[in-house]
Design an enzyme around this catalytic site. Structure first.
Site, PDB file in Angstrom:
ATOM      1  N   HIS A  36       0.788  -1.233   0.000  1.00 17.67           N
ATOM      2  CA  HIS A  36       0.000   0.000   0.000  1.00 17.67           C
ATOM      3  C   HIS A  36       0.821   1.285   0.000  1.00 17.67           C
ATOM      4  CE1 HIS A  36      -3.510   2.361   0.222  1.00 17.67           C
ATOM      5  NE2 HIS A  36      -4.254   1.556   0.940  1.00 17.67           N
ATOM      6  N   TYR A  44     -14.933   5.990   8.064  1.00 15.57           N
ATOM      7  CA  TYR A  44     -13.884   6.405   7.129  1.00 15.57           C
ATOM      8  C   TYR A  44     -14.309   6.014   5.714  1.00 15.57           C
ATOM      9  CZ  TYR A  44      -9.074   6.721   5.199  1.00 15.57           C
ATOM     10  OH  TYR A  44      -7.946   7.045   4.466  1.00 15.57           O
ATOM     11  N   THR A  95      -4.773  10.542  -0.714  1.00 14.52           N
ATOM     12  CA  THR A  95      -6.151  10.351  -0.261  1.00 14.52           C
ATOM     13  C   THR A  95      -6.500  11.373   0.821  1.00 14.52           C
ATOM     14  OG1 THR A  95      -5.498   8.753   1.444  1.00 14.52           O
ATOM     15  CG2 THR A  95      -6.117   7.883  -0.734  1.00 14.52           C
TER      16      THR A  95
END
Length: 783
Positions: free
Chosen positions: A460, A576, A589
């Site tokens: 990630h 979230y 993000t």
């Protein structure tokens, strides 16, 4: 022997010559691309028009430079070698070049200003303001040329730092429905004290950083959220992507690997040559570019462990991939004398690996568990035992490979008598596998199963899911529709018989490393065994019917998830939802805090049996509020990244903030993300309706929460991926998704009377629960 030596020498010479030509060609292509994107939004040929224009005006006895050409001529060191006319022409060309560069900078500045305008996003459909009406043709004019992948990078605006009072105010508004009156007063006091004292000091430092940094968030986000995490990245950070839901293009494992590897390498070629079209948002009348910086580290990239922090290592190119099969590691060359192997040749090489019956070396089989466990032991083992000798050479091959490939000996997919359970096992397999048969440090690992099903596991830290999803969409479409297979399921193309065998990697794993492998595997296995995954393809309706309700599909699903969680846990939670900030350079993000005052008011009214008219009004307010929150996050007016960076500044300065400490320790019990479908043009769902993507998912963020990923496919389908932990008695992924199913029915335009079924379902799950009549919301169809 002499003839053999000559042949080897000739083969080596041809290889060196071909690689040399390939390198020169690559350098020329890179230089040309650098020139094209360096002058964007102008073109290199525009210099010729400027030069001809200047020379033409001078020929007509006019000086467009107002004396600058004469001054340039006086300072050029060419008085002795050129005639007066030649000196004048050279000076005019120098002036033309300077004027041309000035015009490019001016155009780029204008484009950056135009791309900094985001008010268009907040305007209702069909109600464009006069400012936006002027803005649209100007953007179209300055970005009309065909761009390369990175052409827009220098024209993208920088992420702005929000005013601290705005961020604090938005934060308090977001937590109001989650706190009691005394709790909210205490948090308000903390926030106000922070804003009036320490906050202003931290804000000044953050603004200083924003002046020199390309993006004031991204480097800290990458380092402190991802690279400095010392726990396992498997499940906690890495995420997965799935194959087609209904279709497996071939059941031949080697053939599926051949086409998949070829498609990935074709995508890499497009990235390297910048032939990939930049991702852009469609606005009525024009398109708005998104940052493409995340593409740079897609291939040839590895996260290497450190004691305090990991490091992302990226190599410019790699001509091989690393392959794992039954406990053995191989290097598979995918280029031959500068030529990409055909899919059939790669299939042949993969088949050689599958047919290799040699056993793993001692300690080799479960070596990958080091990448699945805690980071500090892996860093220590790597430094002590993998920094020299055969271990270093083999580890370098894995880390420098274009990507990692696992040839799994299991069968996965929606199949057999238990398709639902098999989908869940498929998701778990991609998320963590056996905890040692993936290399979780690679930018991504491709998994090819025994029955031809495929998927990937992505690290990630280097990029977010939309970037990997774009790659995977291209791979699936190229595999199925462009490369294709023969009638017997094999790859197309010819095979060069003289291809060398795939190279077995050699290891010397001492007992200390084997002991640590066992320890890391135990940690990873406990984590994997605790993950409850459920994949839920919702086929009853999709965005087509939702849009008929005049509601955003994303807002619709988010409110449904809020209602599901409320009925599951009897209250609301911090929620979230990931939103991108790629409208800005190097954007990643931002968080959309989906649980708002408006969504909570709607759900409370629904559960308390309010009238349909009141529920309709509250639902519209909730959906509009959600869309506004999403737009604010996309345009740099979010909450969480700003507060995160203020917290990092406070740590650098060595000061404590009770407000920031409490904010960043709040658990996200409902973590959600939508996987966007970005290249629908690659999939012909009308003629090939079975080629539907399943999307992907991730592990739960909180120990007592849910991770929900969803992908809206076409007009009539939504695929959900829900994860939670078995160790939490309050969360069950399967039951929660069943509630989502019925809640989507409940909020849909369907005239089907669903209330009785919903009440029965809740009663069966929890006999102690007696829901009040929720009311069927078919009124959402009404205007």
């Amino acid at each position: 022997a002499f003839a053999c030596s000559v042949n080897v020498a000739l083969d080596l010479t041809v290889t060196i010559y071909s690689n040399g030509l390939l390198y020169i060609s690559h350098q020329i292509k890179t230089l040309v691309n650098s020139l094209i994107k360096g002058v964007y939004p102008a073109s290199p040929s525009s210099w010729l028009f400027v030069a001809i224009g200047i020379l033409a005006t001078m020929y007509m006895q006019s000086d467009p430079s107002m004396g600058l050409i004469t001054k340039i001529q006086q300072h050029l060191p060419l008085h002795m070698s050129l005639s007066a006319q030649g000196q004048t022409m050279v000076s005019a060309l120098v002036f033309s070049t300077l004027l041309w560069l000035s015009l490019i900078l001016a155009l780029r500045f204008c484009l950056k200003l135009l791309l900094s305008y985001h008010q268009w996003m907040f305007e209702k459909h069909g109600r464009m303001s006069n400012t936006t009406k002027v803005w649209v043709p100007l953007v179209r004019l300055l970005s009309s040329r065909k761009p390369l992948l990175y052409s827009y990078q220098s024209s993208l605006p920088h992420l702005p730092v929000p005013a601290i009072q705005d961020t604090v105010s938005r934060y308090l508004e977001s937590v109001r429905p989650l706190l009691t009156d005394p709790e909210f007063k205490r948090m308000s006091d903390l926030a106000n004290e922070f804003e009036s004292n320490l906050g202003n000091r931290l804000q000044r430092y953050l603004k200083l950083k924003a002046l020199w940094a390309t993006n004031y968030v991204s480097d800290w986000w990458e380092e402190y959220v991802y690279l400095r995490s010392r726990g396992p990245i498997m499940v906690n950070s890495n995420y997965y992507g799935m194959d087609f839901l209904y279709v497996t293009p071939t059941s031949v494992q080697a053939a599926r690997a051949g086409n998949t590897i070829t498609a990935l390498l074709l995508y890499r070629r497009k990235v390297n040559r910048e032939e990939l079209k930049p991702v852009r948002l469609r606005v009525p009348g024009t398109v708005i570019p998104l940052c493409a910086a995340q593409c740079e580290r897609m291939f040839n990239t590895t996260r290497t462990p450190g004691v305090e922090t990991d490091v992302l290592q990226h190599w410019l190119d790699s001509e091989f991939v690393a392959v794992y099969h039954r406990g053995r590691y191989f290097r598979l060359w995918v280029y031959r004398a500068g030529r990409l192997l055909s899919p059939r040749e790669i299939e042949d090489q993969i088949q050689r690996i599958l047919d290799d019956a040699s056993p793993p070396l001692p300690g080799e089989e479960k070596l990958g568990a080091l990448t699945a466990g805690d980071r500090i032991p892996w860093a220590q083992m790597r430094k002590q035992y993998f920094s020299s000798g055969v271990n270093k050479r083999s580890l370098d091959i894995i880390e420098r490979a274009a990507f990692f490939v696992t040839l799994d000996d299991e069968e996965q997919g929606m199949r057999g008598d238990d398709p639902e359970g098999n989908l869940d096992r498929y998701a778990k397999s991609l998320l963590h596998g056996k905890c040692y048969d993936r290399w979780f440090d690679k930018s991504f690992s491709v998994v090819i199963y025994k029955n031809g099903k495929s998927g990937l596991n992505a690290e990630h830290s280097w990029a977010d899911a939309p970037t990997v999803a774009h790659l995977w969409e291209y791979t699936l479409a190229t595999d199925a529709f462009q490369l294709g297979y023969t009638e017997d399921g094999h790859c197309k193309g010819d095979v060069e018989p003289s291809l060398p065998q795939p190279q077995r990697l050699v290891w010397n794993i001492p007992a200390e490393v084997q002991a640590q492998v066992s320890s890391s595997l135990a940690v990873a296995q406990a984590l994997a065994d605790d993950v409850d995954c459920h994949v839920f393809p919702f086929r009853e309706f999709g965005k087509g019917r939702i849009k008929k309700c005049r509601v955003s599909p994303d807002a619709f699903i988010q409110i449904s998830l809020q209602l599901a969680y409320y009925r599951d846990r009897g209250g609301f939670c911090l929620t979230y939802e990931a939103s991108m900030t790629r409208l800005f350079r190097e954007g990643r993000t931002e968080t959309v805090r989906s649980c708002s005052n408006e969504s909570c008011a709607f759900i409370t009214a629904l559960e308390s049996g309010e009238t349909e008219e009141e529920c309709r009004r509250l639902f519209q307010l909730a959906s509009e509020r959600h869309q506004n929150l999403y737009r604010m996050a996309m345009t740099g007016a979010g909450i969480d990244r700003h507060l995160f960076c203020l917290y990092v500044v406070s740590k650098y300065l060595g000061v404590e903030s009770p407000f920031l400490k409490e904010v960043l320790s709040e658990p996200w019990r409902l973590s959600t993300s939508q996987t966007p479908v970005q290249q629908m043009n690659l999939f012909d769902l009308k003629n090939h309706p079975d080629f539907i993507s399943l999307g992907g998912g991730f592990g739960p963020v909180a120990d007592d929460g849910y991770g929900v990923s969803y992908i809206i496919v076409g007009e009539d389908m939504v695929n959900f991926h829900v994860s939670s932990k078995y160790s939490c008695s309050q969360t069950v992924s399967n039951v929660s998704v069943s509630w989502i199913d019925d809640l989507l029915y409940l909020l849909s335009c369907s005239p089907t009377p669903c209330n009785t079924f919903v009440n029965k379902m809740f009663y069966c799950v929890n006999p102690a629960y007696r829901p009040k009549k929720p009311g069927c919301l078919s009124w959402l169809c009404q205007s």
